[in-house]
Design an enzyme around this catalytic site. Sequence first.
Site, short mmCIF file in Angstrom:
data_model
loop_
_atom_site.label_atom_id
_atom_site.label_comp_id
_atom_site.label_asym_id
_atom_site.label_seq_id
_atom_site.Cartn_x
_atom_site.Cartn_y
_atom_site.Cartn_z
N CYS A 4 0.86 -1.19 0.00
CA CYS A 4 0.00 0.00 0.00
C CYS A 4 0.90 1.24 0.00
O CYS A 4 0.84 2.08 0.89
CB CYS A 4 -0.96 0.00 1.18
N ALA A 5 1.77 1.31 -1.01
CA ALA A 5 2.93 2.21 -1.01
C ALA A 5 2.65 3.64 -1.45
O ALA A 5 3.42 4.54 -1.11
CB ALA A 5 4.02 1.62 -1.91
N ALA A 6 1.60 3.87 -2.24
CA ALA A 6 1.37 5.22 -2.78
C ALA A 6 1.17 6.22 -1.66
O ALA A 6 0.57 5.88 -0.63
CB ALA A 6 0.16 5.20 -3.71
N GLY A 56 6.44 7.88 -0.46
CA GLY A 56 7.41 8.51 0.44
C GLY A 56 8.21 7.51 1.25
O GLY A 56 9.43 7.66 1.41
N LYS A 57 7.54 6.48 1.75
CA LYS A 57 8.24 5.50 2.59
C LYS A 57 9.15 4.60 1.74
O LYS A 57 10.24 4.23 2.17
CB LYS A 57 7.23 4.68 3.39
N ASP A 96 0.67 -1.25 -4.74
CA ASP A 96 -0.56 -0.52 -4.43
C ASP A 96 -1.63 -0.95 -5.43
O ASP A 96 -1.32 -1.36 -6.55
CB ASP A 96 -0.34 0.99 -4.51
N ASP A 152 -3.64 -6.23 -5.80
CA ASP A 152 -4.42 -6.30 -4.56
C ASP A 152 -3.62 -7.05 -3.50
O ASP A 152 -3.27 -8.22 -3.69
CB ASP A 152 -5.75 -7.02 -4.85
N ASP A 180 1.60 -0.51 5.33
CA ASP A 180 0.98 0.79 5.65
C ASP A 180 -0.48 0.66 5.25
O ASP A 180 -0.88 1.05 4.15
CB ASP A 180 1.70 1.90 4.88
N CYS A 194 -2.21 5.58 9.54
CA CYS A 194 -2.28 6.99 9.95
C CYS A 194 -3.64 7.24 10.61
O CYS A 194 -4.28 8.25 10.40
CB CYS A 194 -2.02 7.94 8.78
#
Length: 426
Positions: free
Chosen positions: A251-253, A256-257, A274, A300, A319, A372
């Site tokens: 789930c990288a979009a 930044g990480k 992602d 997915d 994430d 988050c």
Amino acid sequence: MNVRAAAANVLYQVVDRGNSLSTALPEAQQSIRPRDHALLQEICYGALRYLPRLESIAGKLMDKPLKGKQRVFHHLILVGLYQLGHMRIPAHAAVGETVEGAQALKGPRLRGLINAVLRNYQREQQALDEFSVSHNAGKYVHPSWLLKILQDAYPEQWQTIVEANNNKAPMWLRVNHAHHDRDEYLQLLKNANIDSTLHSEAMDAIKLAAPCDVHSLPGFEQGWVSVQDAAAQLSFNYLQPKDGELILDCCAAPGGKTAHILERVSAREVVALDCDEQRLKRVTENLKRLNLQAKVICGDARNPEQWWQGEQFDRILLDAPCSATGVIRRHPDIKWLRRAEDITALAQLQSEIFDAMWAQLKPGGTLVYATCSITPMENVEQVKAFLARTSAAQLVGSERENPGRQIIPGEEDMDGFYYAVLVKQA
């Protein structure tokens, strides 16, 4: 287009149509002059931040609500009220430009109504402002369901969280360690007369005293620095990636990480996964600016068989998709777009991804679960449930009764974030 009309359109798209601010605002910016972009952003963010107060004032000043095709003019009134109550724009300019916005929105006959409402607010401002904070919705400017979650989960801290959510977020930078260390970049900022401070824990983080255009940052185009909240930068501290490892950012979009990992270590390969093709374009753009290489995959996370390359990962940063209740100060529309039932649905999705990702982790490997969010169902309870059903999972750095670390909004001026570190026993 008139800036106030554009702002009314954005509020209509978000509040009435359920579109995100991050989608509606850039579209509206295309219809106005670049020099007005910051003004449009301030009006839209501010009006959404204080929406219940503006709504209650508008309700007091109008005999009957504007409905149907006239809803956008209701939002134009909110735009006018926000300027008069919260901005330093001269009152005559705020009223005049807002009234002119009706013309731009093809509602010239409503100019008189809008003018009257705004003038009446000016006359009765003190009493109306007091009324707007006389009820919980106006006092705390959070929906009641979210307020209850915060009060139950954080009996000592919920008011601090609410206050942080209602304030503007600072601008945090992540220094690209491949180009400069943090102290060197701090000096570059000093030379450019940009005031800043350091973070005690996030080793590449610098907080600007005041937000600025990214293009005024030394070396931004050359990839010397990126914009990323300090709490998000802590993902590197918890993941602790090493040279030569195979690493997955799930789930990288917007990337930044992923970039932070690549800036700091020479991994054998970093995979950025992602399910959103549009958002993955941001990952590619960010990596290109930073001159970094990752394997970017659209897939997915719940169904690794569709994209998995056949080798388990040394480290996985999960994430997870979440309610984003930790970043309300950056995305005030979240308060009005989310519903209580979304939390349950998201927790189920997180659980499915958690299990799928665990299967992709090597024995002895590390998985960092991150959100988050600040709701227990997505964080502490999610990790507790995972530990209960996964015998090979060993929690690192925290107790099973209260697993992981919950950062609350405003803590060392960070966004709200959650981290839990798990190792797969061999």
